[in-house]
Structure formats: C-alpha cells, structure tokens
Design a protein around this motif. Structure first.
Motif, PDB file in Angstrom:
ATOM      1  N   THR A  92       5.660 -74.294 -11.692  1.00 19.16           N
ATOM      2  CA  THR A  92       4.582 -73.618 -12.422  1.00 19.16           C
ATOM      3  C   THR A  92       4.040 -72.466 -11.585  1.00 19.16           C
ATOM      4  O   THR A  92       3.629 -72.661 -10.442  1.00 19.16           O
ATOM      5  CB  THR A  92       3.458 -74.607 -12.762  1.00 19.16           C
ATOM      6  OG1 THR A  92       4.007 -75.641 -13.569  1.00 19.16           O
ATOM      7  CG2 THR A  92       2.328 -73.900 -13.512  1.00 19.16           C
ATOM      8  N   CYS A  93       4.080 -71.300 -12.165  1.00 25.42           N
ATOM      9  CA  CYS A  93       3.534 -70.110 -11.513  1.00 25.42           C
ATOM     10  C   CYS A  93       2.660 -69.405 -12.545  1.00 25.42           C
ATOM     11  O   CYS A  93       3.156 -68.656 -13.389  1.00 25.42           O
ATOM     12  CB  CYS A  93       4.676 -69.225 -11.021  1.00 25.42           C
ATOM     13  SG  CYS A  93       4.090 -67.823 -10.065  1.00 25.42           S
ATOM     14  N   ASN A  94       1.367 -69.721 -12.497  1.00 27.91           N
ATOM     15  CA  ASN A  94       0.437 -69.168 -13.482  1.00 27.91           C
ATOM     16  C   ASN A  94       0.095 -67.731 -13.154  1.00 27.91           C
ATOM     17  O   ASN A  94       0.605 -67.154 -12.191  1.00 27.91           O
ATOM     18  CB  ASN A  94      -0.827 -70.032 -13.557  1.00 27.91           C
ATOM     19  CG  ASN A  94      -0.586 -71.329 -14.313  1.00 27.91           C
ATOM     20  OD1 ASN A  94       0.193 -71.355 -15.276  1.00 27.91           O
ATOM     21  ND2 ASN A  94      -1.228 -72.391 -13.881  1.00 27.91           N
TER      22      ASN A  94
ATOM     23  N   TYR B 251      -9.403 -73.501  -7.805  1.00 29.86           N
ATOM     24  CA  TYR B 251      -9.051 -74.071  -9.108  1.00 29.86           C
ATOM     25  C   TYR B 251      -7.756 -73.478  -9.647  1.00 29.86           C
ATOM     26  O   TYR B 251      -6.950 -74.187 -10.267  1.00 29.86           O
ATOM     27  CB  TYR B 251     -10.220 -73.909 -10.093  1.00 29.86           C
ATOM     28  CG  TYR B 251     -11.322 -74.933  -9.827  1.00 29.86           C
ATOM     29  CD1 TYR B 251     -11.202 -75.859  -8.785  1.00 29.86           C
ATOM     30  CD2 TYR B 251     -12.465 -74.986 -10.604  1.00 29.86           C
ATOM     31  CE1 TYR B 251     -12.189 -76.799  -8.543  1.00 29.86           C
ATOM     32  CE2 TYR B 251     -13.461 -75.932 -10.371  1.00 29.86           C
ATOM     33  CZ  TYR B 251     -13.320 -76.832  -9.340  1.00 29.86           C
ATOM     34  OH  TYR B 251     -14.308 -77.773  -9.118  1.00 29.86           O
ATOM     35  N   LEU B 252      -7.497 -72.214  -9.390  1.00 31.73           N
ATOM     36  CA  LEU B 252      -6.208 -71.642  -9.808  1.00 31.73           C
ATOM     37  C   LEU B 252      -5.068 -72.344  -9.073  1.00 31.73           C
ATOM     38  O   LEU B 252      -4.034 -72.662  -9.669  1.00 31.73           O
ATOM     39  CB  LEU B 252      -6.156 -70.139  -9.525  1.00 31.73           C
ATOM     40  CG  LEU B 252      -7.082 -69.226 -10.340  1.00 31.73           C
ATOM     41  CD1 LEU B 252      -6.794 -67.772  -9.980  1.00 31.73           C
ATOM     42  CD2 LEU B 252      -6.914 -69.443 -11.844  1.00 31.73           C
ATOM     43  N   ASP B 253      -5.254 -72.593  -7.784  1.00 32.75           N
ATOM     44  CA  ASP B 253      -4.232 -73.284  -6.997  1.00 32.75           C
ATOM     45  C   ASP B 253      -3.958 -74.669  -7.584  1.00 32.75           C
ATOM     46  O   ASP B 253      -2.804 -75.071  -7.762  1.00 32.75           O
ATOM     47  CB  ASP B 253      -4.700 -73.401  -5.537  1.00 32.75           C
ATOM     48  CG  ASP B 253      -3.719 -74.174  -4.666  1.00 32.75           C
ATOM     49  OD1 ASP B 253      -2.854 -73.522  -4.044  1.00 32.75           O
ATOM     50  OD2 ASP B 253      -3.794 -75.424  -4.611  1.00 32.75           O
ATOM     51  N   SER B 254      -5.018 -75.393  -7.914  1.00 35.69           N
ATOM     52  CA  SER B 254      -4.824 -76.752  -8.426  1.00 35.69           C
ATOM     53  C   SER B 254      -4.249 -76.758  -9.845  1.00 35.69           C
ATOM     54  O   SER B 254      -3.432 -77.619 -10.172  1.00 35.69           O
ATOM     55  CB  SER B 254      -6.147 -77.515  -8.396  1.00 35.69           C
ATOM     56  OG  SER B 254      -6.447 -77.859  -7.054  1.00 35.69           O
TER      57      SER B 254
ATOM     58  N   LEU C 240     -12.010 -65.235  -5.094  1.00 38.54           N
ATOM     59  CA  LEU C 240     -11.932 -64.959  -3.654  1.00 38.54           C
ATOM     60  C   LEU C 240     -10.669 -65.620  -3.106  1.00 38.54           C
ATOM     61  O   LEU C 240     -10.702 -66.705  -2.537  1.00 38.54           O
ATOM     62  CB  LEU C 240     -13.194 -65.500  -2.985  1.00 38.54           C
ATOM     63  CG  LEU C 240     -13.528 -65.096  -1.551  1.00 38.54           C
ATOM     64  CD1 LEU C 240     -13.307 -63.623  -1.308  1.00 38.54           C
ATOM     65  CD2 LEU C 240     -14.972 -65.465  -1.249  1.00 38.54           C
ATOM     66  N   LEU C 241      -9.527 -64.930  -3.319  1.00 36.64           N
ATOM     67  CA  LEU C 241      -8.239 -65.598  -3.146  1.00 36.64           C
ATOM     68  C   LEU C 241      -7.852 -65.813  -1.691  1.00 36.64           C
ATOM     69  O   LEU C 241      -7.199 -66.797  -1.363  1.00 36.64           O
ATOM     70  CB  LEU C 241      -7.152 -64.761  -3.818  1.00 36.64           C
ATOM     71  CG  LEU C 241      -7.303 -64.566  -5.332  1.00 36.64           C
ATOM     72  CD1 LEU C 241      -6.328 -63.506  -5.800  1.00 36.64           C
ATOM     73  CD2 LEU C 241      -7.058 -65.874  -6.064  1.00 36.64           C
ATOM     74  N   GLY C 242      -8.150 -64.874  -0.850  1.00 28.65           N
ATOM     75  CA  GLY C 242      -7.608 -64.936   0.505  1.00 28.65           C
ATOM     76  C   GLY C 242      -6.175 -64.439   0.515  1.00 28.65           C
ATOM     77  O   GLY C 242      -5.581 -64.203  -0.538  1.00 28.65           O
ATOM     78  N   PRO C 243      -5.598 -64.290   1.716  1.00 20.41           N
ATOM     79  CA  PRO C 243      -4.240 -63.761   1.818  1.00 20.41           C
ATOM     80  C   PRO C 243      -3.231 -64.609   1.050  1.00 20.41           C
ATOM     81  O   PRO C 243      -3.346 -65.833   0.972  1.00 20.41           O
ATOM     82  CB  PRO C 243      -3.958 -63.837   3.324  1.00 20.41           C
ATOM     83  CG  PRO C 243      -5.298 -63.851   3.980  1.00 20.41           C
ATOM     84  CD  PRO C 243      -6.209 -64.554   3.034  1.00 20.41           C
TER      85      PRO C 243
ATOM     86  N   GLY D  22       2.009 -72.942  -7.850  1.00 23.43           N
ATOM     87  CA  GLY D  22       1.554 -74.272  -7.441  1.00 23.43           C
ATOM     88  C   GLY D  22       2.344 -74.778  -6.235  1.00 23.43           C
ATOM     89  O   GLY D  22       3.356 -74.188  -5.841  1.00 23.43           O
ATOM     90  N   TYR D  23       1.873 -75.885  -5.684  1.00 22.91           N
ATOM     91  CA  TYR D  23       2.508 -76.458  -4.496  1.00 22.91           C
ATOM     92  C   TYR D  23       3.741 -77.265  -4.880  1.00 22.91           C
ATOM     93  O   TYR D  23       3.645 -78.277  -5.577  1.00 22.91           O
ATOM     94  CB  TYR D  23       1.502 -77.353  -3.764  1.00 22.91           C
ATOM     95  CG  TYR D  23       2.051 -78.045  -2.534  1.00 22.91           C
ATOM     96  CD1 TYR D  23       2.289 -77.331  -1.361  1.00 22.91           C
ATOM     97  CD2 TYR D  23       2.326 -79.408  -2.559  1.00 22.91           C
ATOM     98  CE1 TYR D  23       2.794 -77.968  -0.237  1.00 22.91           C
ATOM     99  CE2 TYR D  23       2.823 -80.057  -1.431  1.00 22.91           C
ATOM    100  CZ  TYR D  23       3.058 -79.324  -0.278  1.00 22.91           C
ATOM    101  OH  TYR D  23       3.551 -79.955   0.828  1.00 22.91           O
TER     102      TYR D  23
END
Ligand code: Z57
Length: 832
Positions: free
Chosen positions: A242-244, A143-146, A90-93, A237-238
C-alpha cells in the motif's frame, strides 16, 4: 566519488533490512542513471545534492509500482476511502523512512558504501518539508504512515506551502526567524499534476434563480477565482504494497485568457491578480495556537478544502456514483476546525452545483464528516468575524445560516424555553461582535466528534462542548493519539531497535504490544548493561550534535533531562527553569552540595508574535550562560537550548533522553505526543496528570513514572476560588530565592527589566499556576535524582517504559478510527 561496482548480495539486517524486489546491481544501475540522466552529471562532477537527488529518485522508482497499484484500488467503487483533511502535515525527511518501509535500508547503505558514499551524509542533505507547526501537523503525518501500513485506502489533503515553518536561529539568546526554503533545491518526492486543477472562488454575491424544473436555486457570482494545482507525494506503508497519496494544493492564477474576459485589456490588473492568487499558498502561519481573524488564513483554509472536495466529487462521479451515496465511498476527517468550512462547501457542491435537495444533502454531509478536536484552550477555538466570512464566502454564509436555523429549531424542540442554551449553541456568536464558531459547525456537520486523550475527551464533554454532548452524546468518542514506531523508534534509534529485535524478533515494529515480551528480561543484568550502552551511545551522538550546533560541551554520563516542544506558557518551560535555578542556588549556597550531574536540554520554536514565549527562550539562554560558566557548578549542571527543533533533529533528541519533561498545567495539553516518543525510547517521564500522560502512567505503572502537581479539577477549583500566586510565594523561601535571582538581574548583567514581564506575570497572574505546582515539582525532581543514582533501578524502569508503550502506536489509534468512525477495512494491494 563513485568508485567501483560489483554485485554482492548482502545479508538482510534483522531490523532495517529485509526483502526487496530489486537486486543490488539493479539499484546501483538506477542510481548511476539518475546521476547522469536526471541530474545531468558525470559521477565525478556530481555534488552532494546531485547524489542525494539521484538516490531519492532511485528510491522513488521503487515506490511507483506500488503507488500506481494502490491508486488503481482507489478507483474501485466497492471500497471506502479515508480522506484526512489537514492544514498541516509535518512529514519530516522521506528518504530514510522510505528505505525502512521498503526493507531496502541495508542494501542501499551497502551499495552506497561500495560507491564510496556515506549514506548518512546523503540523508543530511534532505530538507524536511516543514509543513506544520507542532503536534497537530506531526500527528497527521503519523496517521498517514499508519493508514498505509494498515493497508487502508486513504488520501491526505492539504496545502503545499512554498514556505513552511521558519528556521530558528538563536542569536545572543534570542530567537531569530529565517524563512524556510524547502523547495530551493527541488523536491524529488512530489509529482506535479498540472492536469488536476480546480477553480476556487472568493467574494462577490449570490443570486436566486429558478431551475428548469421551476425549483428555487441560488447561484454564487464570485468576485475572483483562483486555480488549485495538485502535487502528489507517495506515502508507503511499512513492509506492505500500500502506497497512499498525499495531495497538496498550490494556488495559481487562472489562465490568462480567462481573466482577459474579466478585466478587458487590464494587463497590470492581471499581473496583480496573479501575484494575489499565488499568495494563498505562500506561507504557513507559524502559530501553534490561535490566529485572530487573518483573512489570508481563512482563504487558505477554504482554498484547500474546496479543491479537495471537488477532487473527491470528481473521483466519485468517474465511478458513476450517485451522490446520495457519497458517504459510502468517502470518510472525511477534519483535523481540527481548520477545514471545518468543508461542511458548508460540501453542502454547496451537492445542492447548488449538483441539484440535490437540502435534506438528502445534509444527510450525506453528516455521514461523511468526522471531527477531531485538539484543544481545550478557549482562546484557541477558531471563530471568524461574520463580516469577514460573509465578504469572502457569501454563499457559505447563507448555507451556515440555514444549517443554524434548522439546528436551533432542534435545540428548541429538545430544550423548550432554554434560550440561553440556544445562544450558547448557535453557530453564530452574537454576544458582541458577531462570529462564526467553527467548532460548532464541525460538531453539527459531523456524525462523530472525538478528543485526543481520555482526559481531554472527558473535559470536552463536561466543559467546552458540553451542550453538544448533552444533545447528541452518541457522536462523542475518544481516540487517544499515537505515534509511529517506524520513524520514532526504528529510524531514530537503530541501536535500541537492534537490541529489542535481537531479544524478541522484529514483529514488534507492526505489533508493539509484543514489546511486553521484554519485561521478562528486566532481571537480566547483561541485558540491562546492553540497554545502558545503547542509551550512552545515543547520548554521545546528541552531545556531538550539541557541540556542533551550540559550541557547548556536555557530559554524556550526566542525566539528560529534556523538554522539546513548541514554546507556550501552558507547557511551562519556565517551571523547568525555576527548578534549574533552585539547584543552582543550592550549589551557590554550598558548593559542596551533592547535586546529581544533569544536562538540561530545551528545544522548540516560539510563534514570532508571542512575546512571553520569546522571553522564555531568552531566559533559558541567559540562565545557561551563567550556569554553564560558574566555577562553583563546575560542569555538574549544563543548560542547552538546542536551536531549530524539527523532525530531522528530533531523531537525535528523543533517543538520548533519560528524563522527559511533560509538565503542562493539568487540563491544558489535549494529549501531547512528544511524551510518547520519549517513553518509547526509554526515557522516564516527570509529568502532570494532563493529556495522554494519564494513560502513559496507567500503562507503564505509577511506580515507573514521576507524577506531580495539581489535577485538572484542582486547577478549576483554585481558579474559581480566586487563585493567589503570592500566597505560594510567601510561604516558600526557596521559591522566593529563585524569583529573586531572576528579578535582581543576576542572569541579565544587572538588567532588572529584561525578565520583569515574566516575573510580574508569575507573581500577579500566574494563569498556568507554576507557583502552585513549584513545591510538588521540586519534590518529584528529588525523587528523579534518587532513582537515577541507582542505575540498576533506573534501567529497569526504562525497560518497563519501552515494554509497556505499545498502546501509543499510531497503528492502534488508526485501527480505532477505522472501526468506530470511518467504517473502513484494509484492502491489500498486490503487485500483479
Ligand atoms: C496543535 O499542535 C495542537 C492543538 C491545536 O489546537 C493546534 Br491549533 C495545534 C496539539 C495539542 O496541543 C497537543 O496536545 C496534541 O497532542 C496535538 O495537537 C495532536 O493532537
């Protein structure tokens, strides 16, 4: 619309600005090129959507370099990759989040402004990918963001539903569902990979044969085959490179020439087949809790799991890896049991397709998988009728029987003569109709099993998975959930973020433990004043949105008391309603009653087939109609049902809350994550000792949390001793008056039937013990009121909540998964 362009370097905003590797002039040029070359428009003819798409592509361009460098790393043999398998994300915009993570927010906002564009209007244009129901799907997104932020090489794997969670409309107080159409205007965030496809088989039968070495083997002769096509979305990522990658699978028919071979000349058969195949990824099941025996749901699960595992095996083989060492290259996490069939599928791939022997294959499988449980509700534990399962997956059924045979041998060895235990632990429930128990399969096939909050994990060990814990305690561990402070604070609450950053610098975004440094400002009256100003501003924004969406006027200076989450009886939205009616009754009895002005805000979707949940929505709206228009109330209480609660709207809701309602029956909510989002935005919690509430209270301090109600132990023992809701009813006159208001038809134009299912369920069953907790809840609400009347005290408590919520960052949770379960390390990505 595009007016002028001059290059001007902007001063980076402390919080959402930052460095970029592209000049403003470059951004502007790329944007204009996308308007023309991608959208095919002159600036003057560009629609709002064209402009959004052009901006999205401009930002995506910024991700690609990082993405390609990250994917190159995934191909290194000396690193270990996390694979997060989830039926929901549920990613959101994406747009605003990517701008923040890139550090380009401020540059792009100004560039847009100079082009005569309001960036908020462009953000509004994005349809969110609603590929999840609630907490479980949103957790996967956090979790993907982190994972990316912590520079962990990782892939998310899931399903590219053509229709995500339905859009909710409230019509005449009832929920009406509309199909979601998130792909209607195109999706600039995904890249189709038509060359990455796998075949997935269903049905048919198995057949034994002898291989070249004369070994006994089995092959699966399927009845039909579907093709899975990969669609990739970059997950940055922030402030890192890293861009998974999130890889979602779409189902298509296999190439027509191939099935011509199967159905000679049967053109209409081929057409049916095509439609049937594409059905698999059509729509997300809109149920946050169990789905009983729907074949298509099981097909969805196997479809995405098989594609994902085949993909990992292919990647691994490209590295020249020996499959006996697969688990040193991939750590696969099962997000609930939805992907648990992966245990049998990996065994099939290793043994049947790659000629491994059973024992080494089993060792690889167990070392690869970890399993996260998300529920204690017994009815939510997934099980599939054996006939259905064996019909679709005859080979997996055999594999599961073999896993079970070997496993039950071990159980008998450890606990000789205990056949009851054997029956309880079997992967097959044989107490009546036979079922495959997916949680048992997941436990047996994983090296780690975790719950999502301390209380939840303890109850798993003591109750739901007790036998498994007794036999293999070393597998069990807790991983308390977390949420990403990027989306839920920086993006959602820029005012608060600026205030915090002004005081303690911006490092808290990656290291929220540092929020503790806010504690020393609680005694600064000017800071508290600022804090209230930010909250008031957020409440005004929400009030505006409420007026737009519902027509209801609310007073931003009243207490915003909010409960947003899926509608479910165990979450007890109706307990909240009982409190509202009690206050209403007090006013009706004495219009001079000194009630603290409050705005009660609800939001959340009900599963379309969940009768009681839909009735609760109707009740909330019916109570709202009466309370909001009663002249005795005189605007002091307002009730709002905010329609279509989703990630996009959530941005305006959490930051505007004064009070967060976390009132589930103790022992029923595995963790909760909304509780964390509220508290991080400075709301105080009224809550039970359930899920992560327990730990939130420990962190923020008991004096900064409004606790009430039965404990999980109380609930169990009450239930055991024969709970009688009527006893609570008889001994509490205020409760009686509340129930009487509902059953008399007061909120339903005299209709006494409308809410009788709800009332009867409370009086005669009350499975979730609202009546037992009513008195305590009323008392706690009284304390809330008292605290709110003292704004200086309330503000201190609010500041301390934010200062002490660092633990609930998903970065902390992911660090724990990496260390204890996945055994993976960060791999920083360089751009050259
Ligand atoms: C879902 O959203 C959750 C559990 C489930 O078994 C299913 Br199916 C869907 C939720 C829990 O109810 C929450 O308590 C928890 O915070 C969330 O999963 C994430 O762990």
């Amino acid at each position: 619309m595009v007016k002028r362009f001059e290059a001007r370097q902007s001063a980076a905003d402390v919080c959402v600005g930052g460095r970029s590797d592209m000049s403003l002039e470059g951004l502007r040029r790329t944007f204009r090129e996308h308007v023309f070359y991608t959208q095919g428009r002159f600036p003057m003819g560009a629609s709002r959507n064209d402009l959004y798409m052009a901006l999205a592509y401009t930002v995506r361009d910024q991700l690609l370099h990082r993405w390609i460098r990250t994917v190159e790393q995934l191909g290194r043999e000396d690193i270990k990759i996390v694979s997060y398998l989830s039926a929901e994300f549920l990613l959101g915009p994406h747009l605003e989040n990517n701008l923040i993570n890139l550090g380009l927010y401020e540059d792009v906002r100004r560039t847009a402004e100079e082009e005569g564009l309001d960036i908020q209007v462009l953000f509004d244009q994005e349809e969110e990918p609603g590929l999840g129901n609630g907490g479980l799907g949103r957790l996967a997104a956090c979790y993907l963001d982190s994972l990316a932020t912590l520079e962990i090489p990782a892939m998310g794997y899931g399903i590219r539903y053509e229709f995500g969670i339905f859009d909710q409309e409230i019509r005449d107080g009832w929920q009406v569902e509309h199909t979601d159409q998130w792909l209607r205007l195109g999706n600039p965030w995904e890249i189709a990979r038509p060359e990455i496809t796998y075949h997935v088989n269903f049905g048919g039968r198995t057949e034994p044969y002898e291989d070249e070495q004369g070994r006994y083997r089995v092959r699966w002769i399927p009845y039909r085959t579907v093709k899975g096509v990969a669609y990739d979305t970059p997950i940055l990522g922030y402030r890192v490179n890293t861009c998974n990658l999130l890889r979602l699978w779409k189902a298509e028919a296999v190439e027509s020439f191939e099935f011509e071979a199967f159905n000679v000349g049967d053109y209409y058969g081929a057409v049916d087949q095509k439609i049937y195949s594409e059905n698999i990824t059509k729509v997300l099941y809109p149920n946050d809790e169990p789905i009983q025996g729907k074949q298509l749901r099981l097909e969805q699960q196997y479809f995405f799991v098989s594609c994902s595992l085949q993909d990992m095996v292919r990647i691994y083989k490209l590295l020249g890896g020996d499959l006996s060492r697969f688990s040193s290259h991939f750590a696969i996490q099962l997000n609930d049991t939805h992907p648990a069939i992966g245990v049998a599928e990996l065994m099939r791939l290793l043994v049947d397709e790659n000629g491994m022997d059973w024992e080494p294959a089993w060792e690889v499988t167990c070392n690869t998988f970890g399993y996260t449980n998300h529920t204690l509700l017994p009815e939510a534990l997934e099980k599939w009728p054996v006939d259905l399962f064996a019909g679709l997956f005859p080979r997996h059924m055999e594999i599961i029987y073999e896993i079970n045979r070997r496993f039950l041998d071990e159980v008998r060895n450890r606990f000789p003569g205990d056949e009851d235990r054997v029956a309880r632990m079997s992967l097959i429930d044989e107490s009546g109709e036979r079922y495959v128990r997916m949680a048992h399969l997941a436990c047996v096939g994983s090296h780690a099993v975790n719950g999502v909050a301390e209380l939840h994990t303890r109850l798993l060990k003591e109750e739901v998975l007790r036998d498994f814990y007794e036999m293999m305690p070393e597998k069990f561990n807790n991983k308390t959930n977390g949420v990403t402070p990027r989306r839920f604070v920086v993006l959602s609450n820029p005012g608060l973020s600026r205030l915090i950053t002004g005081k303690i610098g911006e490092t808290w975004v990656s290291r929220p433990e540092e929020l503790r440094r806010l504690e020393k400002f609680v005694d600064d009256p000017a800071f508290r004043e600022e804090w209230r100003r930010v909250k008031l501003e957020n409440k005004k924004n929400l009030a505006r949105l409420i007026r737009e969406r519902t027509g209801i006027e609310v007073d931003p200076s009243s207490m915003f008391d909010i409960q947003v989450k899926r509608l479910h009886e165990y979450k007890r939205q109706h307990l909240n309603v009982l409190h509202i009616i009690a206050l209403y009754n007090r006013i009706k009895q004495d219009p001079a009653y000194d009630v603290c002005p409050r705005t009660f805000i609800f939001g959340g979707k009900a599963a379309p087939g969940y009768f009681m949940a839909k009735r609760i929505i109707k009740l909330i709206n019916s109570v709202a109609d009466v309370v909001n228009h009663d002249s005795d109330v005189n605007g002091r209480l307002k009730v709002v049902f905010f329609p279509d609660f989703n990630v996009k709207n959530a941005k305006f809701i959490y930051p505007a809350a004064d009070l967060s309602e976390q009132i589930s029956t103790a022992g029923k909510e595995a963790s909760g994550t909304g509780n964390m989002k509220f508290s991080m935005n400075g709301a105080l919690t009224i809550g039970t000792l359930d899920g992560a509430n327990v730990e939130i209270r420990e962190e923020v301090g008991a004096e900064n949390f409004f606790l009430f109600g039965l404990t999980a132990e109380d609930v169990t023992s009450l239930q055991k001793n024969g709970y009688q809701p009527m006893e609570y009813y008889r001994s509490n006159p205020e409760l009686q008056a509340v129930i009487e208001r509902i059953s008399s038809g007061y909120f339903s134009n005299g209709d006494q039937e409308l809410f009788s299912p709800l009332v009867d369920s409370l009086l005669f069953h009350d499975t979730f013990m609202l009546l037992a907790d009513f008195g305590a809840y009323m008392d706690a609400q009284r304390q809330v009121e008292e605290a709110y009347r003292d704004q200086e005290r309330w503000t201190r408590m609010s500041i301390l909540n934010v200062a002490r919520m660092g633990k609930f960052s998903s970065d902390r949770a992911i660090r724990e998964y990496c260390k204890d379960i996945w055994k993976v390390e960060p791999v920083p990505v360089t751009l050259e």
